[in-house]
Design a protein around this motif. Structure first.
Motif, PDB file in Angstrom:
ATOM      1  N   LEU A  53      15.391  -5.107  -7.543  1.00  0.00           N
ATOM      2  CA  LEU A  53      15.692  -5.098  -6.250  1.00  0.00           C
ATOM      3  C   LEU A  53      15.412  -3.553  -6.030  1.00  0.00           C
ATOM      4  O   LEU A  53      14.943  -3.103  -5.067  1.00  0.00           O
ATOM      5  CB  LEU A  53      17.092  -5.186  -6.033  1.00  0.00           C
ATOM      6  CG  LEU A  53      17.646  -6.698  -5.888  1.00  0.00           C
ATOM      7  CD1 LEU A  53      19.220  -6.941  -5.725  1.00  0.00           C
ATOM      8  CD2 LEU A  53      16.869  -7.207  -4.526  1.00  0.00           C
ATOM      9  N   THR A  54      15.809  -2.723  -6.969  1.00  0.00           N
ATOM     10  CA  THR A  54      15.692  -1.258  -7.078  1.00  0.00           C
ATOM     11  C   THR A  54      13.981  -0.925  -6.903  1.00  0.00           C
ATOM     12  O   THR A  54      13.537  -0.271  -6.079  1.00  0.00           O
ATOM     13  CB  THR A  54      16.178  -0.629  -8.152  1.00  0.00           C
ATOM     14  OG1 THR A  54      17.534  -0.913  -8.230  1.00  0.00           O
ATOM     15  CG2 THR A  54      16.080   1.039  -7.907  1.00  0.00           C
ATOM     16  N   VAL A  55      13.235  -1.488  -7.668  1.00  0.00           N
ATOM     17  CA  VAL A  55      11.829  -1.096  -7.783  1.00  0.00           C
ATOM     18  C   VAL A  55      11.103  -1.447  -6.643  1.00  0.00           C
ATOM     19  O   VAL A  55      10.313  -1.164  -5.854  1.00  0.00           O
ATOM     20  CB  VAL A  55      11.268  -1.728  -9.087  1.00  0.00           C
ATOM     21  CG1 VAL A  55       9.731  -1.653  -9.040  1.00  0.00           C
ATOM     22  CG2 VAL A  55      11.941  -1.052 -10.406  1.00  0.00           C
ATOM     23  N   GLY A  56      11.601  -3.222  -6.235  1.00  0.00           N
ATOM     24  CA  GLY A  56      11.015  -3.689  -4.960  1.00  0.00           C
ATOM     25  C   GLY A  56      11.175  -3.064  -3.674  1.00  0.00           C
ATOM     26  O   GLY A  56      10.185  -2.857  -2.956  1.00  0.00           O
ATOM     27  N   SER A  57      12.459  -2.667  -3.692  1.00  0.00           N
ATOM     28  CA  SER A  57      12.791  -1.822  -2.488  1.00  0.00           C
ATOM     29  C   SER A  57      12.031  -0.466  -2.314  1.00  0.00           C
ATOM     30  O   SER A  57      11.459  -0.071  -1.091  1.00  0.00           O
ATOM     31  CB  SER A  57      14.169  -1.654  -2.332  1.00  0.00           C
ATOM     32  OG  SER A  57      14.665  -0.804  -3.457  1.00  0.00           O
ATOM     33  N   ARG A  58      11.764   0.113  -3.355  1.00  0.00           N
ATOM     34  CA  ARG A  58      11.167   1.367  -3.238  1.00  0.00           C
ATOM     35  C   ARG A  58       9.737   1.122  -2.873  1.00  0.00           C
ATOM     36  O   ARG A  58       9.127   1.926  -2.000  1.00  0.00           O
ATOM     37  CB  ARG A  58      11.216   2.096  -4.687  1.00  0.00           C
ATOM     38  CG  ARG A  58      10.551   3.572  -4.845  1.00  0.00           C
ATOM     39  CD  ARG A  58      11.101   4.087  -5.949  1.00  0.00           C
ATOM     40  NE  ARG A  58      12.475   4.270  -6.502  1.00  0.00           N
ATOM     41  CZ  ARG A  58      12.876   4.553  -7.533  1.00  0.00           C
ATOM     42  NH1 ARG A  58      12.139   4.852  -8.671  1.00  0.00           N
ATOM     43  NH2 ARG A  58      14.380   4.561  -7.543  1.00  0.00           N
ATOM     44  N   LEU A  59       9.049   0.366  -3.353  1.00  0.00           N
ATOM     45  CA  LEU A  59       7.672  -0.084  -3.122  1.00  0.00           C
ATOM     46  C   LEU A  59       7.450  -0.706  -1.764  1.00  0.00           C
ATOM     47  O   LEU A  59       6.519  -0.328  -0.920  1.00  0.00           O
ATOM     48  CB  LEU A  59       6.971  -1.297  -3.964  1.00  0.00           C
ATOM     49  CG  LEU A  59       6.895  -0.686  -5.397  1.00  0.00           C
ATOM     50  CD1 LEU A  59       6.455  -2.084  -6.192  1.00  0.00           C
ATOM     51  CD2 LEU A  59       5.861   0.326  -5.601  1.00  0.00           C
ATOM     52  N   PHE A  60       8.590  -1.557  -1.339  1.00  0.00           N
ATOM     53  CA  PHE A  60       8.620  -1.869   0.262  1.00  0.00           C
ATOM     54  C   PHE A  60       8.647  -0.935   1.208  1.00  0.00           C
ATOM     55  O   PHE A  60       7.779  -0.966   2.181  1.00  0.00           O
ATOM     56  CB  PHE A  60       9.667  -2.986   0.106  1.00  0.00           C
ATOM     57  CG  PHE A  60       9.508  -3.878   1.429  1.00  0.00           C
ATOM     58  CD1 PHE A  60       8.264  -4.694   1.658  1.00  0.00           C
ATOM     59  CD2 PHE A  60      10.583  -3.962   2.385  1.00  0.00           C
ATOM     60  CE1 PHE A  60       8.441  -5.424   2.939  1.00  0.00           C
ATOM     61  CE2 PHE A  60      10.443  -4.638   3.436  1.00  0.00           C
ATOM     62  CZ  PHE A  60       9.288  -5.394   3.893  1.00  0.00           C
ATOM     63  N   VAL A  61       9.462  -0.158   0.780  1.00  0.00           N
ATOM     64  CA  VAL A  61      10.055   1.001   2.009  1.00  0.00           C
ATOM     65  C   VAL A  61       8.857   2.156   2.065  1.00  0.00           C
ATOM     66  O   VAL A  61       8.436   2.337   3.235  1.00  0.00           O
ATOM     67  CB  VAL A  61      11.233   1.797   1.437  1.00  0.00           C
ATOM     68  CG1 VAL A  61      11.348   3.108   2.469  1.00  0.00           C
ATOM     69  CG2 VAL A  61      12.398   0.742   1.854  1.00  0.00           C
ATOM     70  N   GLN A  62       8.272   2.333   0.841  1.00  0.00           N
ATOM     71  CA  GLN A  62       6.976   3.167   0.818  1.00  0.00           C
ATOM     72  C   GLN A  62       5.692   2.578   1.690  1.00  0.00           C
ATOM     73  O   GLN A  62       5.265   3.403   2.554  1.00  0.00           O
ATOM     74  CB  GLN A  62       6.450   3.444  -0.570  1.00  0.00           C
ATOM     75  CG  GLN A  62       5.259   4.349  -0.858  1.00  0.00           C
ATOM     76  CD  GLN A  62       4.896   4.622  -1.964  1.00  0.00           C
ATOM     77  OE1 GLN A  62       5.616   4.460  -3.156  1.00  0.00           O
ATOM     78  NE2 GLN A  62       3.726   5.267  -2.309  1.00  0.00           N
ATOM     79  N   GLY A  63       5.721   1.380   1.407  1.00  0.00           N
ATOM     80  CA  GLY A  63       4.419   0.790   2.299  1.00  0.00           C
ATOM     81  C   GLY A  63       4.820   0.409   3.846  1.00  0.00           C
ATOM     82  O   GLY A  63       3.759   0.676   4.287  1.00  0.00           O
ATOM     83  N   ALA A  64       5.970   0.278   4.048  1.00  0.00           N
ATOM     84  CA  ALA A  64       6.446  -0.023   5.362  1.00  0.00           C
ATOM     85  C   ALA A  64       6.429   1.403   6.128  1.00  0.00           C
ATOM     86  O   ALA A  64       5.897   1.610   7.235  1.00  0.00           O
ATOM     87  CB  ALA A  64       7.839  -0.586   5.490  1.00  0.00           C
ATOM     88  N   SER A  65       6.838   2.523   5.434  1.00  0.00           N
ATOM     89  CA  SER A  65       6.586   3.813   6.131  1.00  0.00           C
ATOM     90  C   SER A  65       5.298   4.285   6.347  1.00  0.00           C
ATOM     91  O   SER A  65       5.028   4.857   7.463  1.00  0.00           O
ATOM     92  CB  SER A  65       7.466   4.776   5.407  1.00  0.00           C
ATOM     93  OG  SER A  65       6.926   5.068   3.988  1.00  0.00           O
ATOM     94  N   GLU A  66       4.335   3.869   5.255  1.00  0.00           N
ATOM     95  CA  GLU A  66       2.928   4.629   5.320  1.00  0.00           C
ATOM     96  C   GLU A  66       2.434   3.470   6.377  1.00  0.00           C
ATOM     97  O   GLU A  66       1.123   4.079   7.136  1.00  0.00           O
ATOM     98  CB  GLU A  66       2.244   4.177   4.180  1.00  0.00           C
ATOM     99  CG  GLU A  66       2.813   5.315   3.104  1.00  0.00           C
ATOM    100  CD  GLU A  66       2.003   4.987   1.825  1.00  0.00           C
ATOM    101  OE1 GLU A  66       0.834   4.342   1.603  1.00  0.00           O
ATOM    102  OE2 GLU A  66       2.318   5.805   0.685  1.00  0.00           O
ATOM    103  N   LEU A  67       2.525   2.121   6.620  1.00  0.00           N
ATOM    104  CA  LEU A  67       2.233   1.472   7.683  1.00  0.00           C
ATOM    105  C   LEU A  67       2.489   1.976   9.115  1.00  0.00           C
ATOM    106  O   LEU A  67       1.643   2.016   9.870  1.00  0.00           O
ATOM    107  CB  LEU A  67       2.397   0.025   7.428  1.00  0.00           C
ATOM    108  CG  LEU A  67       2.130  -1.111   8.367  1.00  0.00           C
ATOM    109  CD1 LEU A  67       0.439  -1.352   7.978  1.00  0.00           C
ATOM    110  CD2 LEU A  67       2.727  -2.515   8.476  1.00  0.00           C
TER     111      LEU A  67
END
Length: 370
Positions: A188-202
């Motif tokens: 959950l920690t790793v996935g949230s970090r990747l997901f938030v980074q991708g969403a903000s870049e999008l």
């Protein structure tokens, strides 16, 4: 662009897998410790399906992206009712228990209104987050008390079959389930970090606000466990679980996810004027709309499911029109506010009036036979 999509999809896959491991390990550990399946279903599983929202909201706040955190919670609550219940009711009419109508839905409405009031000053502070979480603790204690009083063997058997695996009790199994919990939290920690980074870049790539991304893509992604659980429950005929899962998830989002995010964030969570002007009031309106729909025959009919689904499409369309600066966005909003919303309110009030007349006639008929 490909890299951003890989971040979002990879983070989302890790989030969902982590939530699944967390729920599996925690529910089996709880069963091994002698906790009843009913309590496990009402608490451990409900919290586990909201774990992606919590992980993403905390990560967004720590990254200095509060709009993603607020949009995630508000968008998930809107999506849970309009999209998940809408699609589930289109598959088959959904049964609504009396407890949901009398207790859980009013609590959901009250929690939604309270969050709106607390956010009116532009932020949900740490003390306010503590207040919301204290209400969550009180609600959980009530669920524990209620579960201990549950005497219906059919209900207990349903939860036993649904949430607790029949497995041998041993030290090895205990350690394995503990590993599932730890691995789930790590994912959950790793996935949230990747997901938030991708969403903000999008959001930066398309020039769309982080609030809109939070309300749409992030909300949909973190709600996938609820989407899967409710639609599968509807297909399997477990129509009461489909509705209870959504209401419980919304309560956890407001009183746990948003509360803990505000509690751990330095200075609380800022709430943007856009969320205060449209999205939070719409979330409150959606919560209130549940009551007249759920009350009528204690059923969500297919046409009501279509109404929910149609409103989700309309709301998402407005977000996209407004985010891209389309000239018709203002006219579209006025049309929905002046014509569609009042017509919907009138329809729901007529349904509620007819339900009151039906119950009154039934009560009179019962009295006449005595």
């Amino acid at each position: 662009m490909v890299g951003i999509l890989l971040l979002i999809l990879g983070g989302l896959a890790i989030l969902v897998a982590g939530a699944e491991l967390l729920v599996r390990g925690a529910s089996r550990l709880a069963a091994a410790l002698g906790i009843s399946p009913l309590v496990i279903g009402l608490t451990v599983v409900a919290f586990g399906t909201s774990a992606p929202e919590l992980a993403v909201s905390l990560q967004s706040t720590f990254n200095g992206q509060p709009d993603l955190a607020v949009g995630n919670v508000v968008g998930s609550n809107i999506l849970n009712v309009l999209l998940i219940l809408g699609l589930s009711a289109l598959i088959t009419p959904l049964v609504v228990s009396q407890q949901l109508v009398r207790l859980d839905v009013p609590i959901m409405i009250g929690a939604s209104v309270l969050v709106w009031v607390l956010a009116l000053d532009g932020a949900i502070g740490q003390l306010e987050g503590g207040l919301l979480f204290a209400l969550m603790i009180g609600y959980l204690l009530f669920l524990f008390w209620q579960a201990r009083r549950e005497q219906n063997p059919a209900v207990v058997a349903e939860y036993s079959q649904e949430f607790v695996a029949d497995e041998p009790k041993s030290a090895g199994r205990f350690l394995l389930n503990g590993f599932y919990v730890v691995a789930g939290l790590a994912m959950l920690t790793v996935g949230s970090r990747l997901f938030v980074q991708g969403a903000s870049e999008l959001a930066r790539l398309f020039g769309v606000s982080e609030l809109v991304i939070g309300l749409t893509i992030v909300a949909l992604g973190t709600s996938l466990p609820e989407v899967a659980a409710s639609i599968v429950a509807a297909i399997k005929g477990e129509r009461d679980i489909a509705v209870g899962n959504v209401v419980g998830s919304n309560l956890f989002n407001l009183l746990s996810v948003l509360a803990l995010t505000a509690l751990f964030a330095r200075g609380g969570v800022p709430v943007s004027p856009g969320a205060l002007a449209l999205d939070i009031p719409f979330m409150v309106a959606v919560a209130i709309a549940c009551l007249p729909i759920f009350v009528t025959r204690n059923l969500i009919a297919r046409w009501e499911g279509a109404l929910f689904f149609g409103y989700y499409i309309a709301y998402t369309a407005y977000l996209l029109l407004d985010a891209t600066g389309h000239p018709s966005a203002a006219r579209y909003f006025d049309f929905m506010l002046i014509f569609v919303a009042p017509l919907t309110v009138i329809t729901l009030m007529v349904s509620l009036w007819r339900e009151w007349l039906r119950r009154r006639e039934r009560k009179m008929a019962v009295q006449a036979t005595r």
